[in-house]
Scaffold this motif. Sequence first.
Motif, PDB file in Angstrom:
ATOM      1  N   LYS A  96       0.837  -1.208   0.000  1.00  0.00           N
ATOM      2  CA  LYS A  96       0.000   0.000   0.000  1.00  0.00           C
ATOM      3  C   LYS A  96       0.868   1.253   0.000  1.00  0.00           C
ATOM      4  N   LEU A  97       2.036   1.176   0.622  1.00  0.00           N
ATOM      5  CA  LEU A  97       2.944   2.312   0.687  1.00  0.00           C
ATOM      6  C   LEU A  97       3.843   2.406  -0.546  1.00  0.00           C
ATOM      7  N   GLY A  98       3.756   1.423  -1.430  1.00  0.00           N
ATOM      8  CA  GLY A  98       4.580   1.428  -2.635  1.00  0.00           C
ATOM      9  C   GLY A  98       5.922   0.738  -2.465  1.00  0.00           C
ATOM     10  N   LYS A  99       6.074  -0.051  -1.417  1.00  0.00           N
ATOM     11  CA  LYS A  99       7.320  -0.801  -1.182  1.00  0.00           C
ATOM     12  C   LYS A  99       6.968  -2.285  -1.054  1.00  0.00           C
ATOM     13  N   PRO A 100       6.603  -2.944  -2.154  1.00  0.00           N
ATOM     14  CA  PRO A 100       6.077  -4.315  -2.059  1.00  0.00           C
ATOM     15  C   PRO A 100       7.086  -5.374  -1.608  1.00  0.00           C
ATOM     16  N   THR A 101       8.369  -5.096  -1.672  1.00  0.00           N
ATOM     17  CA  THR A 101       9.339  -6.123  -1.290  1.00  0.00           C
ATOM     18  C   THR A 101       9.867  -5.951   0.125  1.00  0.00           C
ATOM     19  N   GLN A 102       9.354  -4.965   0.851  1.00  0.00           N
ATOM     20  CA  GLN A 102       9.848  -4.716   2.202  1.00  0.00           C
ATOM     21  C   GLN A 102       9.098  -5.610   3.184  1.00  0.00           C
ATOM     22  N   GLY A 103       9.733  -6.739   3.536  1.00  0.00           N
ATOM     23  CA  GLY A 103       9.094  -7.728   4.407  1.00  0.00           C
ATOM     24  C   GLY A 103       9.493  -7.578   5.861  1.00  0.00           C
ATOM     25  N   MET A 104       9.374  -8.668   6.573  1.00  0.00           N
ATOM     26  CA  MET A 104       9.584  -8.692   8.006  1.00  0.00           C
ATOM     27  C   MET A 104      11.044  -8.977   8.343  1.00  0.00           C
ATOM     28  N   THR A 105      11.481  -8.458   9.511  1.00  0.00           N
ATOM     29  CA  THR A 105      12.794  -8.758  10.065  1.00  0.00           C
ATOM     30  C   THR A 105      12.578  -9.561  11.334  1.00  0.00           C
ATOM     31  N   VAL A 106      13.231 -10.723  11.421  1.00  0.00           N
ATOM     32  CA  VAL A 106      13.081 -11.595  12.583  1.00  0.00           C
ATOM     33  C   VAL A 106      14.380 -11.560  13.384  1.00  0.00           C
ATOM     34  N   ILE A 107      14.247 -11.354  14.687  1.00  0.00           N
ATOM     35  CA  ILE A 107      15.388 -11.379  15.598  1.00  0.00           C
ATOM     36  C   ILE A 107      15.298 -12.678  16.384  1.00  0.00           C
ATOM     37  N   ILE A 108      16.283 -13.541  16.197  1.00  0.00           N
ATOM     38  CA  ILE A 108      16.306 -14.854  16.851  1.00  0.00           C
ATOM     39  C   ILE A 108      17.262 -14.772  18.031  1.00  0.00           C
ATOM     40  N   LYS A 109      16.765 -15.097  19.220  1.00  0.00           N
ATOM     41  CA  LYS A 109      17.586 -15.022  20.434  1.00  0.00           C
ATOM     42  C   LYS A 109      17.623 -16.383  21.117  1.00  0.00           C
ATOM     43  N   PRO A 110      18.653 -17.187  20.838  1.00  0.00           N
ATOM     44  CA  PRO A 110      18.780 -18.477  21.525  1.00  0.00           C
ATOM     45  C   PRO A 110      19.444 -18.291  22.893  1.00  0.00           C
ATOM     46  N   THR A 111      18.939 -18.976  23.906  1.00  0.00           N
ATOM     47  CA  THR A 111      19.581 -18.945  25.221  1.00  0.00           C
ATOM     48  C   THR A 111      20.723 -19.942  25.237  1.00  0.00           C
ATOM     49  N   LYS A 112      21.529 -19.884  26.286  1.00  0.00           N
ATOM     50  CA  LYS A 112      22.625 -20.838  26.420  1.00  0.00           C
ATOM     51  C   LYS A 112      22.097 -22.236  26.717  1.00  0.00           C
ATOM     52  N   LYS A 113      20.864 -22.310  27.227  1.00  0.00           N
ATOM     53  CA  LYS A 113      20.278 -23.606  27.569  1.00  0.00           C
ATOM     54  C   LYS A 113      19.476 -24.201  26.410  1.00  0.00           C
ATOM     55  N   SER A 114      19.224 -23.434  25.352  1.00  0.00           N
ATOM     56  CA  SER A 114      18.518 -23.995  24.198  1.00  0.00           C
ATOM     57  C   SER A 114      19.486 -24.881  23.427  1.00  0.00           C
ATOM     58  N   ASN A 115      18.924 -25.846  22.697  1.00  0.00           N
ATOM     59  CA  ASN A 115      19.817 -26.752  21.975  1.00  0.00           C
ATOM     60  C   ASN A 115      20.009 -26.304  20.530  1.00  0.00           C
ATOM     61  N   TYR A 116      21.046 -26.827  19.921  1.00  0.00           N
ATOM     62  CA  TYR A 116      21.416 -26.448  18.561  1.00  0.00           C
ATOM     63  C   TYR A 116      20.325 -26.831  17.556  1.00  0.00           C
ATOM     64  N   GLY A 117      19.639 -27.938  17.812  1.00  0.00           N
ATOM     65  CA  GLY A 117      18.572 -28.378  16.906  1.00  0.00           C
ATOM     66  C   GLY A 117      17.445 -27.360  16.811  1.00  0.00           C
ATOM     67  N   ASN A 118      17.138 -26.684  17.928  1.00  0.00           N
ATOM     68  CA  ASN A 118      16.089 -25.661  17.899  1.00  0.00           C
ATOM     69  C   ASN A 118      16.495 -24.481  17.026  1.00  0.00           C
ATOM     70  N   LEU A 119      17.760 -24.100  17.091  1.00  0.00           N
ATOM     71  CA  LEU A 119      18.244 -23.011  16.245  1.00  0.00           C
ATOM     72  C   LEU A 119      18.170 -23.400  14.774  1.00  0.00           C
ATOM     73  N   VAL A 120      18.543 -24.627  14.472  1.00  0.00           N
ATOM     74  CA  VAL A 120      18.465 -25.107  13.088  1.00  0.00           C
ATOM     75  C   VAL A 120      17.003 -25.142  12.632  1.00  0.00           C
ATOM     76  N   ASP A 121      16.099 -25.571  13.521  1.00  0.00           N
ATOM     77  CA  ASP A 121      14.674 -25.616  13.173  1.00  0.00           C
ATOM     78  C   ASP A 121      14.129 -24.232  12.842  1.00  0.00           C
ATOM     79  N   ILE A 122      14.481 -23.223  13.643  1.00  0.00           N
ATOM     80  CA  ILE A 122      13.953 -21.887  13.382  1.00  0.00           C
ATOM     81  C   ILE A 122      14.571 -21.297  12.113  1.00  0.00           C
ATOM     82  N   LEU A 123      15.841 -21.628  11.825  1.00  0.00           N
ATOM     83  CA  LEU A 123      16.447 -21.179  10.567  1.00  0.00           C
ATOM     84  C   LEU A 123      15.788 -21.872   9.371  1.00  0.00           C
TER      85      LEU A 123
END
Length: 176
Positions: free
Chosen positions: A121-148
């Motif tokens: 509507k503003l004339g910028k059709p390719t301007q999408g969302m920015t996602v900030i991913i914050k993994p804790t030290k206790k989260s596992n690597y598989g969860n980070l891979v899943d969100i990616l």
Amino acid sequence: MENLPKKVRSKKLSTRVDLTAMVSVSFLLIIFFMVAAELRKPKILDLSIGSDLGCCDCPSYHHEGENRSLTVLLGENNKLIYFVGLLASPIKEPKIVAYGKEGIRKELLARNKSILEYSAKLGKPTQGMTVIIKPTKKSNYGNLVDILDEMKIVGITSYAIVPEFTPEESKLLAFK
């Protein structure tokens, strides 16, 4: 005295050192250190978030499409919490969701669709969302891979992995 044998002097050989191998090793070392120095340079991801820098005097949003950020917190035991905007005054309240098609993917698709519609509507059709991913030290690597993987599936190209947490985010992960 004439019967003394003459001292035989050995013939001196010319001393010539071949430095071809040394030159080759020198060039290999120079190339190695140049490549190592290039790889040591930090890689920076530039987030173009405009005037929304998280300060206290930021303008309030009239439409939820004006804030293009979504933050995903990865906790221990496969915990996934997301919110839209700033945690102090979120556009969409923090919510616990599951990984996969009916969980975070559904939320990302809906949010990205609404932002793309608002941007069009503003004339910028390719301007999408920015996602900030914050993994804790206790989260596992598989969860980070899943969100990616979810970023790739949904088609979100603007995302960042940030290891720092605000005190409010740490409390949110501990509470829920």
